[in-house]
Design a protein around this motif. Structure first.
Motif, PDB file in Angstrom:
ATOM      1  N   SER A  95      -0.496   7.977  -5.505  1.00 23.28           N
ATOM      2  CA  SER A  95      -0.741   6.700  -4.839  1.00 23.28           C
ATOM      3  C   SER A  95      -1.140   6.931  -3.393  1.00 23.28           C
ATOM      4  O   SER A  95      -1.859   6.142  -2.800  1.00 23.28           O
ATOM      5  N   LEU A  96      -0.705   8.031  -2.834  1.00 23.68           N
ATOM      6  CA  LEU A  96      -1.027   8.293  -1.434  1.00 23.68           C
ATOM      7  C   LEU A  96      -2.158   9.317  -1.291  1.00 23.68           C
ATOM      8  O   LEU A  96      -3.023   9.183  -0.436  1.00 23.68           O
ATOM      9  N   ILE A  97      -2.120  10.351  -2.131  1.00 21.74           N
ATOM     10  CA  ILE A  97      -3.086  11.445  -2.020  1.00 21.74           C
ATOM     11  C   ILE A  97      -3.685  11.672  -3.403  1.00 21.74           C
ATOM     12  O   ILE A  97      -3.101  12.378  -4.233  1.00 21.74           O
ATOM     13  N   SER A  98      -4.871  11.094  -3.632  1.00 24.93           N
ATOM     14  CA  SER A  98      -5.413  11.152  -4.996  1.00 24.93           C
ATOM     15  C   SER A  98      -5.630  12.582  -5.475  1.00 24.93           C
ATOM     16  O   SER A  98      -5.351  12.893  -6.611  1.00 24.93           O
ATOM     17  N   GLY A  99      -6.146  13.426  -4.636  1.00 17.30           N
ATOM     18  CA  GLY A  99      -6.473  14.770  -5.090  1.00 17.30           C
ATOM     19  C   GLY A  99      -5.376  15.781  -4.809  1.00 17.30           C
ATOM     20  O   GLY A  99      -5.643  16.971  -4.711  1.00 17.30           O
TER      21      GLY A  99
END
Ligand SMILES: Cc1cc2nc3c(=O)[nH]c(=O)nc-3n(C[C@H](O)[C@H](O)[C@H](O)COP(=O)(O)OP(=O)(O)OC[C@H]3O[C@@H](n4cnc5c(N)ncnc54)[C@H](O)[C@@H]3O)c2cc1C
Lengths: 234, 421
Positions: free
Chosen positions: A99-103
């Motif tokens: 949710s915060l860091i897609s990758g």
């Protein structure tokens, strides 16, 4: 129980000054930390493993450990955008890293129980300055995406039209230079990411503006369209 | 609310589709779309119509140049951050993979009754829908003493290509301690931050090779785009190098003498070494020839980018007068997608969705120091109206600025792929 981590002595004064519930929180958090400890260490003799040492995590900017060389591009981008591991963002990340860091390369399914997240943060707080600021019970917040929103079935044809706004920057061949790739995501990750921009947890101004201009249905439509574009992989 | 809007628009489009359907059937032919201008607006529109209609529409793209040099990032070429070849793009993929009939010629006439476009080579190209995206031309006499005939002595470099190369070469051969002057344009003009990004890039170039050189901006405008960001960067990176003369000190009262390399500001003569004149602008001439302009620009509907003067014609990008969007490549590309959808819906009855527009303009201030400004827009009955936006802040840290620059590099790859396939 006893917390099997060295370095507690250094913080023991503060520890004993805490009310009983805080102490219990920390103990429960130590238990929860087992889910992290395959990759992360914390405490006096902690060393980087496949994940960075978590000493000092609270209040530190993202991707800030100079001695840890494996931060993902996605994490470094979020860091340059000014994100800090405050309680709010750490809690969000623990709930669902994507949710915060897609990758993110952190392969972790997240902790869905808010109480357990609170405990874990209380535990990590001992190894950071500013533990006094950690509330005994984390403030309740709305989920980034409610089950109802996640359940919306998007119209891929509408999504294809809407994607015109995405592909002026993001390339469909998955190129990741300067602008991150957005193909090959699970629809759910896509929806969560856009809603995290929409609610301002993520900071890139272009994305915040774009997401705020999209309704829940439009976000679902985009996710449905991008899903049709290629192999989805975890 | 959004869904209501969508329902409403759907109904409107159904009418358009019904109206055009008999024409398509009666003619018994595949509809022809002709696009004049293969730039940010035209190339995008041609590609989207060809791609999304899957062969149901013949698309002809008329563009005189075989290699289109983007104005976007042309300042970075001047500053030495890009090589010239990297901003050039050709039409091979549009022709080969999208089956677009690319014709390298000038459009010189539009017969709106017969619905044909005349090319300089003599051919007549029939259309059912005509999209005009010719960019800008310069208002004659806007800067006394300057004309397109003298553009090599005092380049505009505001249409990218040989003009851009010429300007860079002139800057590089300036004498040590010489003066680079820019005559900035009045509003509205293509790329509001463009002249000021250019100044930043010229300063960056000179700082390396000619550090005692001076830059003089003669500006008819009180204020300009991203002003506080530019001014902060100029004092941080290029302290003492750049001077701007605004309208209070005669910036609006300027004359140039290309033979003598002089700029006359409010009667005072300045001798300069390089002079970049960016005159007042208007829609590309072919829009005027087609008779779809009012004043300097071509008014269009916000919902479809359809000419308010001729319902078979659409005008995109810089040439259009649409409301609040700045004249940028990003805007032209965004408008092109709305137009492509509307044209397809009108000619083949395909689905139409609500118009959506957005724009972000990145500017490079110095190496690894990028900033951006962006906004979103909606179609109202009167115009394309701004709904929200953002701008970079002064005082941002180096990591964020470096990332913003990286983002612009990614955007450049994205938009050029979106235009040319
Ligand atoms: C220095 C500079 C920097 C810029 N930087 C940015 C930036 O960072 N980001 C951004 O978004 N925008 C930027 N822009 C603005 C951007 O280049 C324009 O807004 C954009 O190109 C407009 O698209 P268009 O389709 O209207 O015109 P153009 O892209 O100019 O395309 C018009 C095309 O029509 C052709 N044409 C003209 N007349 C005829 C005719 N009679 N027959 C056939 N073909 C014809 C021309 O050859 C040309 O190829 C910049 C502009 C400048 C000058």
């Amino acid at each position: 129980m006893h917390i099997g981590i060295k370095g507690l002595a250094a913080v023991s004064i503060a520890f004993w000054a805490l009310p009983a519930t805080a102490e219990q929180n920390i103990e429960a958090g130590a238990e929860a930390f087992r889910k992290c400890s395959a990759c992360h260490m914390v405490g006096e003799d902690a060393a980087n493993r496949s994940g960075p040492v978590l000493n000092g995590i609270l209040g530190r900017p993202l991707a800030a450990r100079q001695d840890y060389p494996y931060y993902s591009d996605a994490m470094q981008r979020a860091a340059a955008g000014g994100l800090v591991w405050d309680i709010e963002h750490l809690e969000l990340f623990i709930e669902n890293p994507k949710s915060l860091i897609s990758g993110t390369t952190m392969m972790f399914g997240g902790i869905s129980d808010p109480e357990e997240r609170g405990h874990l943060i209380a535990f990590l707080g001992q190894f950071s300055d500013g533990m006094a600021d950690i509330p005994e019970v984390l403030p309740a917040r709305d989920p980034v995406v409610s089950p109802e929103i996640l359940a919306i079935e998007g119209d891929p044809a509408y999504g294809e039209y809407l994607s015109g706004e995405c592909v002026i920057c993001h390339q469909l061949d998955g190129s990741n230079d300067g602008i991150p790739a957005i193909v090959g995501w699970l629809p759910e990750d896509f929806v969560i990411a856009l809603h995290a921009y929409k609610s301002g947890y993520r900071t890139n101004e272009v994305m915040v503006m774009t997401a705020q201009g999209l309704s829940d249905e439009e976000i679902a439509a985009l996710a449905a369209y991008f899903e049709t574009l290629g192999e989805t992989f975890e | 609310m959004k869904l209501d809007r969508r329902g409403f628009i759907g109904a409107g489009v159904a009418t358009a589709a019904t109206l055009s359907a008999p024409m398509v059937l009666a003619g018994g032919h595949k509809p022809n779309v002709v696009v004049i201008g293969g730039g940010a607006g035209g190339a995008t529109a041609a590609r989207y119509i060809a791609k999304d209609s899957e062969g149901a529409i013949n698309v002809t793209l008329i563009e005189p140049t075989r290699t289109y040099y983007t104005c976007f990032f042309s300042n970075l070429y001047i500053g030495g951050f890009r090589d010239f070849a990297s901003i050039g793009h050709t039409y091979g993929t549009l022709a080969a993979e999208y089956d677009i009939n690319v014709v390298h010629d000038w459009a010189i006439g539009v017969d709106r009754d017969a619905k044909t476009v005349t090319l300089a080579g003599g051919a007549m190209v029939p259309y059912d829908a005509l999209i005009i995206s010719p960019g800008i031309d310069f208002v004659e006499g806007a800067v006394p003493g300057w004309s397109v005939e003298t553009q090599n002595a005092m380049p505009h470099a505001y249409k990218a290509g040989s003009q851009t190369q010429l300007l860079k070469a002139q800057i590089e051969s300036m004498p040590q301690g010489g003066t680079f002057a820019m005559v900035a344009p009045p509003n509205p003009f293509r790329c509001p931050p463009g002249p000021y990004e250019r100044v930043s890039m010229v300063a960056s170039l000179l700082q390396g090779s000619n550090p005692t050189a001076k830059i003089l901006i003669v500006d008819p405008k009180e204020k300009f785009s991203k002003q506080s960001l530019f001014e902060e960067a100029w004092s941080k990176h290029y302290s003492g190098m750049i001077e701007r003369v605004g309208p209070d000190f005669g910036g609006a009262n300027v004359e140039v003498r290309p033979d003598a390399m002089e700029v006359v500001i409010d009667g005072e003569v300045e001798k300069v070494d390089v002079c970049n004149v960016i005159p007042a602008q208007k829609a590309g001439l072919i829009a005027e020839i087609a008779g779809v302009t009012e004043g300097n620009w071509a008014p269009v509907t916000a919902q479809e980018m359809r000419s308010k003067i001729d319902e078979n014609i659409y005008v995109l990008g810089d040439a259009s007068q649409q409301g609040d969007m700045p004249k940028s490549g990003f805007s032209a590309n965004s408008q092109a997608k709305v137009c492509a959808m509307a044209v397809r819906a009108a000619l083949t009855g395909s689905a139409a969705f609500p118009a959506r527009f957005s724009n972000t303009c990145w500017s490079l201030l110095a190496a690894d120091d990028g900033v951006k400004v962006g906004a979103q827009y909606e179609a109202t009955p009167e115009k394309i109206a701004r709904t929200s936006g953002f701008i970079s802040n002064t005082g941002e840290d180096d990591a964020l600025r470096a990332q913003t620059y990286q983002e612009s590099v990614g955007w450049y790859e994205g938009i050029t792929t979106d235009m040319f396939g």
